[in-house]
Scaffold this motif. Structure first.
Motif, mmCIF file in Angstrom:
data_model
loop_
_atom_site.group_PDB
_atom_site.id
_atom_site.type_symbol
_atom_site.label_atom_id
_atom_site.label_comp_id
_atom_site.label_asym_id
_atom_site.label_seq_id
_atom_site.Cartn_x
_atom_site.Cartn_y
_atom_site.Cartn_z
ATOM 1 N N GLY A 9 -45.812 26.254 -82.108
ATOM 2 C CA GLY A 9 -45.351 26.580 -80.755
ATOM 3 C C GLY A 9 -44.740 25.373 -80.095
ATOM 4 N N ASN A 10 -44.594 25.445 -78.788
ATOM 5 C CA ASN A 10 -44.037 24.339 -78.010
ATOM 6 C C ASN A 10 -44.946 23.118 -78.171
ATOM 7 O OD1 ASN A 10 -43.150 22.585 -76.098
ATOM 8 N ND2 ASN A 10 -43.125 24.064 -74.408
ATOM 9 N N LEU A 11 -44.386 22.017 -78.659
ATOM 10 C CA LEU A 11 -45.211 20.849 -78.971
ATOM 11 C C LEU A 11 -45.582 20.020 -77.740
ATOM 12 C CD1 LEU A 11 -43.598 19.674 -82.324
ATOM 13 C CD2 LEU A 11 -45.826 20.743 -82.008
ATOM 14 N N LEU A 12 -44.997 20.362 -76.604
ATOM 15 C CA LEU A 12 -45.319 19.619 -75.375
ATOM 16 C C LEU A 12 -46.612 20.193 -74.789
ATOM 17 C CD1 LEU A 12 -43.892 17.404 -73.675
ATOM 18 C CD2 LEU A 12 -43.139 19.253 -72.176
ATOM 19 N N PRO A 13 -47.661 19.348 -74.681
ATOM 20 C CA PRO A 13 -48.923 19.887 -74.167
ATOM 21 C C PRO A 13 -48.821 20.290 -72.704
ATOM 22 C CG PRO A 13 -49.082 17.510 -74.435
ATOM 23 C CD PRO A 13 -47.761 17.911 -74.987
ATOM 24 N N GLN A 14 -49.716 21.197 -72.291
ATOM 25 C CA GLN A 14 -49.800 21.582 -70.890
ATOM 26 C C GLN A 14 -50.093 20.332 -70.054
ATOM 27 O OE1 GLN A 14 -51.117 23.170 -73.420
ATOM 28 N NE2 GLN A 14 -51.060 25.373 -73.182
ATOM 29 N N ALA A 15 -49.670 20.352 -68.791
ATOM 30 C CA ALA A 15 -49.801 19.158 -67.932
ATOM 31 C C ALA A 15 -51.229 18.639 -67.896
ATOM 32 C CB ALA A 15 -49.322 19.500 -66.531
ATOM 33 N N LEU A 16 -52.197 19.551 -67.914
ATOM 34 C CA LEU A 16 -53.601 19.150 -67.843
ATOM 35 C C LEU A 16 -54.010 18.287 -69.036
ATOM 36 C CD1 LEU A 16 -56.370 19.514 -66.459
ATOM 37 C CD2 LEU A 16 -56.656 21.589 -67.780
ATOM 38 N N TYR A 17 -53.377 18.544 -70.199
ATOM 39 C CA TYR A 17 -53.757 17.819 -71.420
ATOM 40 C C TYR A 17 -52.835 16.624 -71.694
ATOM 41 C CZ TYR A 17 -55.720 22.497 -72.350
ATOM 42 O OH TYR A 17 -56.361 23.694 -72.271
ATOM 43 N N ALA A 18 -51.921 16.333 -70.782
ATOM 44 C CA ALA A 18 -50.903 15.318 -71.069
ATOM 45 C C ALA A 18 -51.529 13.979 -71.467
ATOM 46 C CB ALA A 18 -49.996 15.141 -69.862
ATOM 47 N N GLY A 19 -52.632 13.617 -70.810
ATOM 48 C CA GLY A 19 -53.283 12.349 -71.156
ATOM 49 C C GLY A 19 -54.287 12.486 -72.270
ATOM 50 N N LEU A 20 -54.847 13.673 -72.405
ATOM 51 C CA LEU A 20 -55.943 13.890 -73.360
ATOM 52 C C LEU A 20 -55.449 14.103 -74.792
ATOM 53 C CD1 LEU A 20 -58.996 14.430 -73.803
ATOM 54 C CD2 LEU A 20 -58.593 16.803 -73.141
ATOM 55 N N ALA A 21 -54.442 14.951 -74.939
ATOM 56 C CA ALA A 21 -54.002 15.341 -76.286
ATOM 57 C C ALA A 21 -53.622 14.147 -77.166
ATOM 58 C CB ALA A 21 -52.847 16.342 -76.178
ATOM 59 N N PRO A 22 -52.889 13.129 -76.632
ATOM 60 C CA PRO A 22 -52.521 12.006 -77.510
ATOM 61 C C PRO A 22 -53.717 11.210 -78.023
ATOM 62 C CG PRO A 22 -51.173 12.025 -75.519
ATOM 63 C CD PRO A 22 -52.272 13.011 -75.299
ATOM 64 N N LEU A 23 -54.885 11.356 -77.387
ATOM 65 C CA LEU A 23 -56.060 10.595 -77.823
ATOM 66 C C LEU A 23 -56.864 11.328 -78.895
ATOM 67 C CD1 LEU A 23 -57.359 9.435 -74.308
ATOM 68 C CD2 LEU A 23 -56.004 8.118 -75.930
ATOM 69 N N LEU A 24 -56.455 12.550 -79.217
ATOM 70 C CA LEU A 24 -57.228 13.364 -80.165
ATOM 71 C C LEU A 24 -56.537 13.399 -81.526
ATOM 72 C CD1 LEU A 24 -58.015 16.312 -77.724
ATOM 73 C CD2 LEU A 24 -59.595 14.535 -78.487
#
Lengths: 476, 197
Positions: A435-450
């Motif tokens: 799907g769209n690889l851009l995370p939802q705004a809420l996860y913008a900081g979290l996703a890159p750390l996972l």
């Protein structure tokens, strides 16, 4: 004459001090206070705390830390806990968040006297995580780590069954020949994000844990529990393959504007226009309306006054919360985040242990086993991070599909590497698609750390992270 | 004349309408200068309540002084008391947004009692200075300064209309209640007796 009184007063004070010291010295043998694992404290993390009293009446433990900085000035953390005491041995255990301190003093006291007291020196501040080793002999664990590592050899009985206690623990190594810890302690350590390694052939004492996570091992909560052979290389490889997630860092990415937003004021121009209009209407009613006009003006005032006064918030504190659950292998590490906004100057209290995020957000706070409080100015807000705890994982991977075992549908689903996904209904599994690889705004900081393959989903203020099972070649 | 009709007639007179307009204008000005910008703490009610308290005090003492020589004391007093609920909506929003410690009943009751008791004080002063009526316009500000001076001298904000406006105080409530009841009783008695002097 005054001088005589001053001298007498000074003498009495000195005498009192000397007597107190003597009392502390006598009683201190019956009081043992231990911070961290084997007195090794990890700064800026939750640390275990243990107080032991022998044949002593009820007392109180008081910790006082100055956690300020030269630039920021004094910031005081005060921790108090009641100690029930009694005949025989009494042990009190808790987990306390210890920020980097300038001064750290503690005492155990009764209303009448101080039983024991002490300080922890500034030079012991170290935020490097610990490596706990359960070894049959002293020094056996050192060979697995470099010189810079903080290796602490512990006894099985020193390992608590509380996830928060392992907040500053990078790994737990169980070596052959050592007394085995409880399964609960190892599970807590792994769920808290530590890498728990059963080194070499450990025998039947670990059968229970092996049943939970079959060899060679797997993710458990935010961490890893597995087996490895007894070479330094294998241990180092296992540690580098499973970096420890830092809940506070992950939580900090969730402190978004919608959590800390200050309530907006009505624009003053609208306010004045409205109230000016009301004044004109009132004057007109009084001037031209006679008695009915007076009654109408009073009715209008009552309606407007009541409506406006009702806009006063019901509670002086506005609390918005969010939680983060890091789960895998059926268990999760849950941490609560609370943003408290105060309309008047008020004392903010919560009924659980917490710490300000960041700690510089509070000038002073009081905490205890199940409480936290701090003073807030009018229109001031503070974000609190709760004590991490172990919970069942209700969102996770089942093979290649995501399973929602929560009580609500999960929205804002995002898989690191695969992108945004459709919502997952209650009790259903969904196989992710690209799907769209851009995370939802809420996860913008979290996703890159996972790590890749982590799935994120949300239900209200609860954010669930399902950590991926590792591919076979990455396992130690 | 029924009291309601008398009060309505009194409230349409120029002096009371001007008083209402003056108090409202002061409150709107206080709101305009104390209303916070985005992100700032809203503590506007404290300023608005102080302005309301002082303005109503000056108006009540003034009307009390001038009513000492007229037969319409009760009508004027009730009209003044009605000014309080009529201007309350102007500060209700500030009260709600500021979230003060003072309870809502204090916010409503205190100006009502204070206005009544200050009117009584004005009546007493008006009678006492009947022979020097030229001084009457000076009495309201003099009373204000005297009350402030008394509070400073006693080191107790009991009589200070500025300090007691937004801070709940039992002693102030008790005192103003006694004075307000005495004022109301005196005005009712005077009306029943038809005493107009």
């Amino acid at each position: 004459m005054k001088l005589v009184w001053v001298v007498v007063g000074f003498f009495l004070l000195s005498l009192n001090g000397a007597l107190s010291q003597a009392e502390t010295g006598e009683a201190a043998e019956d009081v043992a206070v231990q911070f961290g694992f084997a007195d090794e404290i990890v700064a800026d993390a939750w640390n275990p705390l243990r107080v032991t009293l022998r044949d002593l009446e009820s007392a109180e433990l008081v910790l006082e830390l100055d956690v300020g900085t030269l630039r920021g000035g004094l910031r005081v953390l005060r921790y108090t806990a009641p100690l029930a005491g009694g005949q025989g041995l009494y042990t009190f255990e808790d987990d306390i968040y210890l920020p980097t301190w300038r001064t750290f003093s503690w005492l155990v006291r009764t209303p009448e006297r101080v039983l024991a007291s002490g300080t922890v020196e500034r030079r012991r501040v170290d935020n490097a995580p610990l490596h706990l080793v359960l070894a049959p002999e002293i020094g056996a664990g050192g060979r697995f780590f470099g010189e810079a590592a903080r290796v602490v050899e512990v006894a099985a009985a020193d390992l608590p069954e509380r996830a928060a206690a392992y907040s500053g623990v990078r790994s737990v190594l169980a070596l052959p020949g050592a007394a085995p810890p409880t399964t609960g302690a190892l599970v807590s350590a792994a769920t808290a994000g530590s890498t728990v390694l059963l080194v070499g052939a450990l025998g039947g004492a670990y059968n229970e844990i092996s049943a939970l996570v079959p060899p060679p091992g797997g993710r458990l909560g935010a961490g890893w529990l597995g087996r490895t052979n007894s070479t330094r290389r294998a241990v180092q490889r296992a540690l580098s393959a499973h970096p420890k997630p830092v809940p506070d860092t992950l939580l900090a990415t969730l402190v978004s504007e919608d959590l800390t937003r200050t309530p907006e004021h009505l624009a003053v121009s609208w306010l004045l226009m409205g109230l000016g209009g009301y004044t004109l209407v009132t004057l007109a009613l009084l001037r031209f309306g006679g008695a009915p006009g007076l009654l109408a003006a009073l009715l209008l005032a009552a309606i407007l006054g009541t409506s406006a006064a009702r806009l006063r918030p019901a509670e002086p504190l506005l609390t918005r919360s969010r939680s983060l659950s890091l789960g895998a292998g059926g268990l999760a590490l849950e941490t609560e985040l609370e943003a408290i906004f105060s309309f008047p100057a008020e004392r903010a209290k919560v009924a659980h242990a917490a710490h300000p995020l960041p700690v510089t957000a509070a000038r002073a706070w009081t905490t205890g086993p199940e409480r936290f409080s701090t003073e807030l100015d009018a229109y001031e807000s503070i974000v609190l991070a709760g004590r991490p705890r172990l919970a069942p994982a209700v969102f996770g991977w089942q093979g290649n599909a995501l399973l929602n075992e929560t009580e609500t549908a999960l929205g804002d689903v995002f898989v690191v590497g695969d992108g945004r996904q459709a919502p997952i209904p209650v009790g259903e599994t969904v196989t992710p698609e690209s799907g769209n690889l851009l995370p939802q705004a809420l996860y913008a900081g979290l996703a890159p750390l996972l790590p890749d393959g982590s799935a994120l989903a949300r239900s209200g203020g609860r954010i669930y992270v399902a950590l991926p099972e590792l591919p076979a070649e990455a396992e130690p | 004349m029924k009291l309601l009709t008398e009060v309505a007639w009194r409230l349409r007179q120029r002096d009371l309408l001007q008083a209402l307009l003056g108090v409202s204008a002061l409150l709107l000005f206080a709101l305009a200068v104390s209303w916070p910008g985005a992100g700032e703490a809203n503590v506007s009610w404290e300023s608005v309540a102080q302005v309301r308290s002082v303005a109503l005090m000056l108006v009540a003492v003034g009307f009390g002084v001038f009513s000492a020589a007229t037969p319409e004391r009760l009508g004027t007093l009730v009209a003044l008391m009605l000014l309080v609920p009529l201007v309350l909506p102007l500060e209700a929003l500030a009260y709600a947004a500021s979230y003060p410690d003072a309870p809502v009943w204090w916010f409503v009751l205190q100006p009502l009692l204070d206005t009544t008791s200050y009117f009584g004080l004005g009546l007493v002063l008006g009678r006492a200075t009947k022979r020097v009526a030229a001084l009457w316009p000076l009495l309201p500000p003099l009373v204000f300064v005297a009350l402030l001076g008394l509070s400073v001298w006693l080191e107790e904000p009991l009589f200070n209309p500025v300090a007691t406006s937004a801070q709940f105080s039992w002693p102030h409530l008790g005192l103003s209640l006694v004075l307000a009841l005495a004022t109301l009783a005196a005005c009712v008695r005077s009306r029943v007796k038809g005493d107009g002097d």
